[in-house]
Design a protein around this motif. Structure first.
Motif, PDB file in Angstrom:
ATOM      1  N   TYR A 163     -33.268 -13.423  50.989  1.00  0.00           N
ATOM      2  CA  TYR A 163     -32.649 -12.430  51.726  1.00  0.00           C
ATOM      3  C   TYR A 163     -32.128 -11.118  50.485  1.00  0.00           C
ATOM      4  O   TYR A 163     -31.469 -10.448  50.654  1.00  0.00           O
ATOM      5  CB  TYR A 163     -31.376 -12.067  51.989  1.00  0.00           C
ATOM      6  N   ASP A 204     -40.291 -12.626  57.123  1.00  0.00           N
ATOM      7  CA  ASP A 204     -40.518 -11.838  58.147  1.00  0.00           C
ATOM      8  C   ASP A 204     -39.561 -11.947  59.513  1.00  0.00           C
ATOM      9  O   ASP A 204     -38.692 -12.563  59.482  1.00  0.00           O
ATOM     10  CB  ASP A 204     -41.769 -12.278  59.232  1.00  0.00           C
ATOM     11  N   PHE A 355     -25.792  -8.969  58.562  1.00  0.00           N
ATOM     12  CA  PHE A 355     -26.373 -10.187  57.817  1.00  0.00           C
ATOM     13  C   PHE A 355     -25.782  -9.599  56.773  1.00  0.00           C
ATOM     14  O   PHE A 355     -26.190 -11.081  56.145  1.00  0.00           O
ATOM     15  CB  PHE A 355     -27.450 -10.865  57.862  1.00  0.00           C
TER      16      PHE A 355
ATOM     17  N   GLY B  97     -24.188 -29.200  59.513  1.00  0.00           N
ATOM     18  CA  GLY B  97     -25.039 -29.602  58.667  1.00  0.00           C
ATOM     19  C   GLY B  97     -24.315 -28.818  57.542  1.00  0.00           C
ATOM     20  O   GLY B  97     -25.064 -29.555  56.287  1.00  0.00           O
ATOM     21  N   ARG B  98     -23.590 -26.968  57.570  1.00  0.00           N
ATOM     22  CA  ARG B  98     -23.522 -27.002  56.197  1.00  0.00           C
ATOM     23  C   ARG B  98     -22.516 -27.452  55.668  1.00  0.00           C
ATOM     24  O   ARG B  98     -21.147 -26.893  56.707  1.00  0.00           O
ATOM     25  CB  ARG B  98     -23.999 -25.343  56.682  1.00  0.00           C
ATOM     26  N   GLU B  99     -22.466 -26.921  54.513  1.00  0.00           N
ATOM     27  CA  GLU B  99     -20.703 -26.745  53.669  1.00  0.00           C
ATOM     28  C   GLU B  99     -20.453 -25.084  52.884  1.00  0.00           C
ATOM     29  O   GLU B  99     -20.905 -25.238  53.123  1.00  0.00           O
ATOM     30  CB  GLU B  99     -20.428 -28.084  53.103  1.00  0.00           C
ATOM     31  N   LEU B 110     -11.683 -20.436  61.833  1.00  0.00           N
ATOM     32  CA  LEU B 110     -12.815 -19.322  62.688  1.00  0.00           C
ATOM     33  C   LEU B 110     -13.835 -19.336  63.082  1.00  0.00           C
ATOM     34  O   LEU B 110     -14.178 -18.431  64.301  1.00  0.00           O
ATOM     35  CB  LEU B 110     -12.868 -18.144  61.180  1.00  0.00           C
ATOM     36  N   VAL B 111     -14.714 -20.431  62.437  1.00  0.00           N
ATOM     37  CA  VAL B 111     -16.315 -20.598  62.490  1.00  0.00           C
ATOM     38  C   VAL B 111     -16.287 -21.853  63.794  1.00  0.00           C
ATOM     39  O   VAL B 111     -16.340 -21.899  65.336  1.00  0.00           O
ATOM     40  CB  VAL B 111     -16.498 -21.896  61.777  1.00  0.00           C
ATOM     41  N   TRP B 151     -25.784 -12.566  71.542  1.00  0.00           N
ATOM     42  CA  TRP B 151     -25.548 -12.025  70.053  1.00  0.00           C
ATOM     43  C   TRP B 151     -24.667 -12.481  68.939  1.00  0.00           C
ATOM     44  O   TRP B 151     -24.821 -13.168  68.063  1.00  0.00           O
ATOM     45  CB  TRP B 151     -24.869 -10.692  70.048  1.00  0.00           C
ATOM     46  N   ALA B 154     -26.162 -16.169  67.951  1.00  0.00           N
ATOM     47  CA  ALA B 154     -27.153 -15.443  67.073  1.00  0.00           C
ATOM     48  C   ALA B 154     -26.292 -15.685  65.516  1.00  0.00           C
ATOM     49  O   ALA B 154     -27.149 -15.495  64.564  1.00  0.00           O
ATOM     50  CB  ALA B 154     -27.581 -14.043  67.199  1.00  0.00           C
ATOM     51  N   LYS B 155     -25.074 -15.286  65.558  1.00  0.00           N
ATOM     52  CA  LYS B 155     -24.128 -13.826  64.366  1.00  0.00           C
ATOM     53  C   LYS B 155     -24.303 -16.031  63.970  1.00  0.00           C
ATOM     54  O   LYS B 155     -23.702 -16.080  62.610  1.00  0.00           O
ATOM     55  CB  LYS B 155     -23.012 -13.890  64.654  1.00  0.00           C
ATOM     56  N   GLY B 158     -26.652 -16.821  61.149  1.00  0.00           N
ATOM     57  CA  GLY B 158     -26.709 -16.319  59.590  1.00  0.00           C
ATOM     58  C   GLY B 158     -27.833 -14.991  59.248  1.00  0.00           C
ATOM     59  O   GLY B 158     -28.586 -15.497  60.710  1.00  0.00           O
ATOM     60  N   ALA B 159     -28.035 -15.385  57.942  1.00  0.00           N
ATOM     61  CA  ALA B 159     -29.319 -13.872  58.504  1.00  0.00           C
ATOM     62  C   ALA B 159     -30.736 -14.903  58.448  1.00  0.00           C
ATOM     63  O   ALA B 159     -31.607 -14.745  59.135  1.00  0.00           O
ATOM     64  CB  ALA B 159     -29.042 -14.217  56.894  1.00  0.00           C
ATOM     65  N   ASN B 160     -30.520 -16.172  58.465  1.00  0.00           N
ATOM     66  CA  ASN B 160     -31.613 -18.151  58.708  1.00  0.00           C
ATOM     67  C   ASN B 160     -32.206 -16.795  60.231  1.00  0.00           C
ATOM     68  O   ASN B 160     -32.750 -17.210  61.345  1.00  0.00           O
ATOM     69  CB  ASN B 160     -31.319 -18.894  58.722  1.00  0.00           C
ATOM     70  N   GLY B 161     -31.020 -16.738  61.042  1.00  0.00           N
ATOM     71  CA  GLY B 161     -31.371 -16.490  62.425  1.00  0.00           C
ATOM     72  C   GLY B 161     -31.837 -15.142  62.907  1.00  0.00           C
ATOM     73  O   GLY B 161     -32.739 -14.650  63.510  1.00  0.00           O
ATOM     74  N   TYR B 162     -31.618 -14.603  61.890  1.00  0.00           N
ATOM     75  CA  TYR B 162     -32.814 -13.121  61.888  1.00  0.00           C
ATOM     76  C   TYR B 162     -34.158 -12.969  61.057  1.00  0.00           C
ATOM     77  O   TYR B 162     -34.977 -11.436  61.151  1.00  0.00           O
ATOM     78  CB  TYR B 162     -31.903 -11.267  60.044  1.00  0.00           C
ATOM     79  N   LEU B 163     -34.786 -14.285  61.100  1.00  0.00           N
ATOM     80  CA  LEU B 163     -36.085 -14.207  60.596  1.00  0.00           C
ATOM     81  C   LEU B 163     -36.718 -14.609  62.199  1.00  0.00           C
ATOM     82  O   LEU B 163     -36.215 -15.214  63.015  1.00  0.00           O
ATOM     83  CB  LEU B 163     -36.229 -15.301  59.655  1.00  0.00           C
ATOM     84  N   GLU B 165     -39.429 -16.739  62.724  1.00  0.00           N
ATOM     85  CA  GLU B 165     -39.927 -17.899  62.363  1.00  0.00           C
ATOM     86  C   GLU B 165     -37.949 -18.504  63.162  1.00  0.00           C
ATOM     87  O   GLU B 165     -39.439 -19.918  62.857  1.00  0.00           O
ATOM     88  CB  GLU B 165     -39.859 -18.331  61.179  1.00  0.00           C
TER      89      GLU B 165
END
Lengths: 377, 184
Positions: A163, A204, A355, B97-99, B110-111, B151, B154-155, B158-163, B165
């Motif tokens: 990113y 993308d 993000f 799956g994330r630490e 918070l999560v 929304w 989606a948050k 994280g940023a992965n969700g803004y791709l 793919e």
């Protein structure tokens, strides 16, 4: 309430003028962010570069409507960015120039490093990048995995960054990495193209395509010892100290883009449906968000040890942006997102700010911690 | 309604949307000039959208004579809600799956609180959907709720969700779908 001085007011007015130019290029940049040639040299992109460049490295003085500008303050940059993002935040992020990397080079770099960095960008056709975030650890610097190993010739970078704005096309950039296990061992390295043993690929994204977010994988990329930023500083101020100062500026800049985009969405509704329900409420929120933003930028200039005003500005800006986007799509009628490409683009864009430079949860923690410290909690 | 939600939850937004539209000609019952469909009618003019294509959803220009059917718009909302729940399942898997700091992200208050909020919001919205009248105001309210939940889900990626793919793109496509079914 912040009273903007004459220089800052002029910067805002010129920014609003240039915003029209950015709005005109918005859809083209969104469709093909790699094809920037038609836009390079525009007044708007030049303004963005010059405002972010220290006065001594500008290829010409920055003079706007009779006002001359030295090194710009965070407040001036934020006022300018919010105005420009009212045209298009994606195009702001697509601008060649020092951008975020410039802030860290200006804070941590020695005179020769600053000269190298800014000279490389002086042609207005060269991008820079700031590589901190990693695929697994996000922006959590303490968990950083990228290493700057010693070699017989200097250092070598190993690891991955993700990113990274303009990371695939930048010819000069700053990469954060570890030289050892301690927090003080995180250092920033100035790197320049061609980056040997480095794979770079653009990602993308759903929106903000002009930022050309990228992934960089280093497999032994050589870095000369003299390219480590902060060699002239005490050990405590070489690495994360500079990064944290940079983060505060970045955070308010992101907030400025969110507020500017929200304002652009509001403008769109006012243009096509001036009597839309909720107009007055949205206007009130936008006015308040501008004030929060400007006060946060002034705090970065005058109280750089305080992180919470920048976090509050980012929280206010990103939440407002998403709220205004939803309101705008509803106000402009059924299928407006399919029939108005600029509306669709801004709605996609405004979700991206969440993000950048710390998500909502990160900012909430910053704000809470500041309050608890203040009350001895 | 439950069937559209169940299908979208199990198979994705397109499957639920197809079922929701099965009893109506979308081009004659949507409120605006463009409508979301899954099966493109022969001769229909398509409005290209790369994100939607990846979800198996298309947008077509509607006819000049339309008779808006809020009941169909509510069926579409049910499909959207199923897609929301599908994404929330994925988000919870992703977070587990994330630490951070040596423990799964789902243990962070918070999560965990955000997940609790979203489960509550989807449950509430399902009941609102069941109680909604086939009138424009109710349709708008339910679709708006779903967009807000999408929304927040989606948050969680994280940023992965803004791709493009990433499966989280279904949330953005769902917003576009809803936008074609809500009358102003």
């Amino acid at each position: 309430m912040i009273d903007l001085d004459a220089r800052t007011r002029v910067l805002r007015e010129v920014g609003l003028e240039c915003a029209k130019e950015l709005a005109d290029m918005a859809l083209a940049v969104d469709a093909d962010p790699d094809d920037m040639a038609p836009h390079l040299g525009s007044q708007a992109l030049d303004l963005i570069r010059l405002v972010c460049t220290p006065a001594r490295f500008r290829d010409r003085p920055l003079r706007l409507d009779g006002q001359e500008y030295g090194d710009t303050t965070c407040l001036q940059r934020v006022v300018g960015t919010a105005a420009l993002a009212r045209g298009d935040a994606g195009a702001v992020l697509a601008a060649p120039g020092p951008a975020l990397a410039g802030i860290v080079v200006d804070v941590l770099g020695g005179p020769e490093q600053q000269e190298r960095f800014h000279r490389a960008l002086a042609d207005g056709r060269t991008w820079s990048f700031f590589a901190m975030t990693e695929p697994r650890g996000g922006n959590d610097a303490t968990g950083m995995l990228t290493r700057l190993d010693r070699t017989p010739d200097g250092r070598a970078l190993h690891g991955a960054k993700r990113y990274i704005g303009n990371g695939a096309r930048g010819d000069v950039g700053v990469v954060f990495a570890r030289t050892g296990p301690s927090p003080l061992s995180i250092r920033a390295a100035l790197v320049e193209a061609p980056l040997a043993d480095c794979a770079r690929r653009p990602l993308d994204t759903i929106g903000l395509k002009g930022a050309r977010l990228s992934e960089l994988t280093f497999a032994g990329t050589p870095v000369a010892e003299e390219s480590l930023l902060g060699n002239h500083l005490p050990a405590s101020r070489r690495g994360m100290w500079g990064a944290i100062r940079t983060f505060l500026s970045m955070r308010v800049q992101v907030a400025a883009m969110a507020v500017g985009t929200a304002q652009a969405l509001f403008d769109r509704v006012r243009e096509h449906r001036p009597d839309a329900p909720g107009v007055d409420e949205v206007r009130l929120s936008l006015d308040a968000a501008h004030t929060v933003l400007y006060e946060a930028a002034a705090a970065v200039d005058h109280e750089p040890e305080r992180a919470d005003p920048a976090s509050v500005a980012k929280l206010v800006g990103t939440a407002l942006g998403v709220r205004v986007a939803r309101w705008a799509a509803r106000s402009l009628g059924p299928a407006s997102l399919l029939t108005d490409p600029l509306l669709d683009k801004r709605v996609r864009d405004v979700h991206g700010f969440e993000f950048m430079e710390g998500t909502t949860n990160i900012q909430l923690l910053q704000v809470a911690q500041a309050r608890l410290r203040a009350t001895g909690g | 309604m439950l069937e559209y939600e169940r299908l979208a939850h199990a198979e994705g937004l397109a499957a639920g949307l197809r079922a929701a539209l099965s009893g109506a000609d979308a081009r004659e019952t949507a409120p605006g000039p463009v409508v979301a469909v899954v099966d493109v009618p022969e001769g229909a003019r398509v409005v290209a959208n790369a994100l939607a294509e990846r979800e198996g959803v298309a947008f077509v220009v509607t006819g000049s004579r339309r008779d808006y059917r809020p009941d169909v718009a509510l069926a579409v909302a049910a499909a959207r809600l199923g897609s929301t729940r599908r994404l929330l399942d994925r988000a919870v898997e992703h977070l587990a799956g994330r630490e951070a700091g040596g423990e799964p992200l789902t243990r962070k208050q918070l999560v965990a609180g955000a997940i609790g909020d979203l489960v509550t919001a989807t449950t509430r919205t399902r009941h609102e959907l069941a109680a909604a009248r086939p009138v424009a105001a109710d349709v708008a309210a339910v679709h708006d709720r779903i967009a807000a939940i999408d929304w927040e889900v989606a948050k969680l990626f994280g940023a992965n969700g803004y791709l493009t793919e990433h499966p989280a793109r279904a949330g953005y496509v769902s917003t576009l779908v809803g936008n074609t079914w809500v009358a102003s």
